[in-house]
Design an enzyme around this catalytic site. Structure first.
Site, short mmCIF file in Angstrom:
data_model
loop_
_atom_site.label_atom_id
_atom_site.label_comp_id
_atom_site.label_asym_id
_atom_site.label_seq_id
_atom_site.Cartn_x
_atom_site.Cartn_y
_atom_site.Cartn_z
N GLN A 52 0.81 -1.22 0.00
CA GLN A 52 0.00 0.00 0.00
C GLN A 52 0.85 1.28 0.00
O GLN A 52 0.51 2.26 -0.65
CB GLN A 52 -0.93 0.00 1.22
CG GLN A 52 -1.72 1.28 1.44
CD GLN A 52 -2.87 1.46 0.47
OE1 GLN A 52 -3.92 0.84 0.61
NE2 GLN A 52 -2.66 2.31 -0.53
N GLU A 83 -4.27 4.19 -10.69
CA GLU A 83 -5.51 4.58 -10.00
C GLU A 83 -5.44 6.08 -9.73
O GLU A 83 -5.22 6.53 -8.60
CB GLU A 83 -5.70 3.79 -8.70
CG GLU A 83 -7.10 4.01 -8.11
CD GLU A 83 -7.33 3.30 -6.78
OE1 GLU A 83 -6.39 2.63 -6.29
OE2 GLU A 83 -8.45 3.42 -6.25
#
Ligand code: FE2
Length: 425
Positions: A152, A213
């Protein structure tokens, strides 16, 4: 004697009046009007029998943590990552496991029996990894759970990022993840895609990367991912998740990109519920939708699936594990409103998603697992329109969940008599 016989079912391919015979957890026969003795016979009453739903993109380590330690006020991806960063030091394995198991209960009730979840590997303790490995084992009798090692905070951006990810794979995580758009520079992002694909090739593992993204029309990581998939012979084992920047890319560039993605055998996952709320946050008006180019990718021959991505976590405060809700949002955002388009959105949460997860025994054919859901709808289009009631959910012939058929009774002033109806035609 059969274990189970479902009669008078409609199938997703449009066949009606079909009987599905089940023995030892597998479908043995699908025939019109078959009558045979069985331990359990279910009259489908003309309703749709579908292979179970599949969610190819989820974050189970964060699910049901909404509001912990605080709510994401701006609603942006970056504040979501910041909230998650604040929560991580407070996480306890037991709490992650409890929340994940609760979500899996919700999933079963919605006929969702296969989930690919990303698990954050940024914390050197790998607490969330160990917790989800335990969840995977505990739910194995009823949910196929795949884990993606997901850095992440960036695999190159933080010290030890690559080492943590490798250790997660050593512990049994199934798939190599990545987040190239979150690395410090475009060059680092590109480098991370290459390194992670080489890691996957070396270990014989699939790849599923959060890719582009953002709303950045110049983000090019899906191009690199497709190129690396071809170069390393990983065709059919690589997935690009989100790919939201494709929404904003130049049309000429996309006309060159789509054939490359198709040739590379890379699947693409859109996450309609999340993309529509996280992207376009820096726009005034007109405000971009931010979902990848689903119909164009499908037309180019790319396998496209829809994921739920988040349910009640730092990024999204809604959701209930209902893949029909995901398909419903997907068809709206992509404007796939033709009958063919709506059916393609149903495929995106069933067969296409199963292809991403490379599930064996999936489908409604003799020899497949008897893992299916009876929906209170006449066909796939109606199932999405109604987010249809799941009447019965089976895993390898075993009944896992059931709901009573929904109907409403009305007594309306000025309209004599009462009436009872279902919104299914
Ligand atoms: Fe995600």
């Amino acid at each position: 004697m059969l274990d189970l016989l479902v009669t008078n079912a409609t199938l997703p391919d449009g066949r009606t009046g079909m009987s599905v015979a089940v023995q030892a957890g597998r479908i043995t026969e699908i025939t019109a009007g078959l009558a045979a003795p069985a331990q359990e016979t279910v009259d489908a009453a003309g309703y749709l029998l579908s292979p179970h739903f599949v969610d190819p993109h989820f974050h189970m380590d964060a699910t049901l943590s909404y509001g912990l330690p605080r709510v994401n006020e701006s609603g942006t991806l970056l504040e979501g990552i910041a909230v998650w960063g604040e929560l991580k030091p407070m996480l306890k394995a037991e709490a992650i496991i409890d929340r994940a198991l609760t979500y899996c209960d919700w999933a079963v009730a919605k006929g969702l029996l296969a989930i690919r979840t990303h698990v954050d590997t940024s914390d050197p303790s790998l607490l969330a990894v160990d917790a989800l490995l335990e969840v995977k084992e505990r739910v194995a009798p009823y949910i196929d759970l795949q884990l993606v090692a997901f850095p992440q905070d960036g695999v190159l951006r933080i010290k030890g990022g690559m080492d943590n990810l490798k250790r997660a794979l050593d512990r049994g995580v199934d798939i190599v993840g990545g987040i190239p758009h979150f690395e410090r520079t475009m060059a680092d992002g590109t480098a991370s895609v290459g390194l992670l694909c080489e890691l996957a090739a070396g270990r014989g593992l699939p790849v599923d990367m959060h890719c582009d993204e953002s709303d950045d029309p110049l983000s090019r990581h899906i191009e690199t991912l497709a190129f690396e998939a071809k170069r390393l012979g990983l065709q059919g084992r690589v997935t690009g998740s989100h790919c939201t920047s494709m929404h904003s890319m130049d049309n000429y560039y996309v006309s060159k990109l789509l054939p490359l993605v198709a040739e590379s055998g890379v699947s693409v996952i859109a996450n309609p519920l999340i993309n529509i709320i996280l992207q376009g946050r820096h726009d005034t008006y007109p405000r971009r939708r931010g979902m990848t180019r689903v119909p164009e990718l499908m037309a180019a021959g790319v396998n496209v699936a829809f994921g739920h991505d988040c349910v009640m976590d730092p990024w999204y405060g809604m959701g209930s594990g209902d893949m029909l809700e995901v398909a419903h949002m997907g068809l709206h955002v992509a404007q796939m409103t033709s009958q063919k388009g709506i059916r393609a959105c149903f495929d995106a949460v069933t067969v296409n998603a199963a292809k991403v997860m490379r599930l064996t025994g999936y489908g409604l054919e003799p020899g497949c697992d008897a893992s299916f859901v009876l929906l209170q709808a006449r066909d796939a289009v109606e199932a999405i329109r109604l987010r249809a009631n799941r009447l019965r959910v089976y895993k390898r012939g075993q009944l896992l969940a059931q709901s009573a058929a929904a109907s409403s009774a009305l007594s309306l002033p000025g309209r004599p008599g009462s009436t009872s109806f279902s919104t299914s035609l």
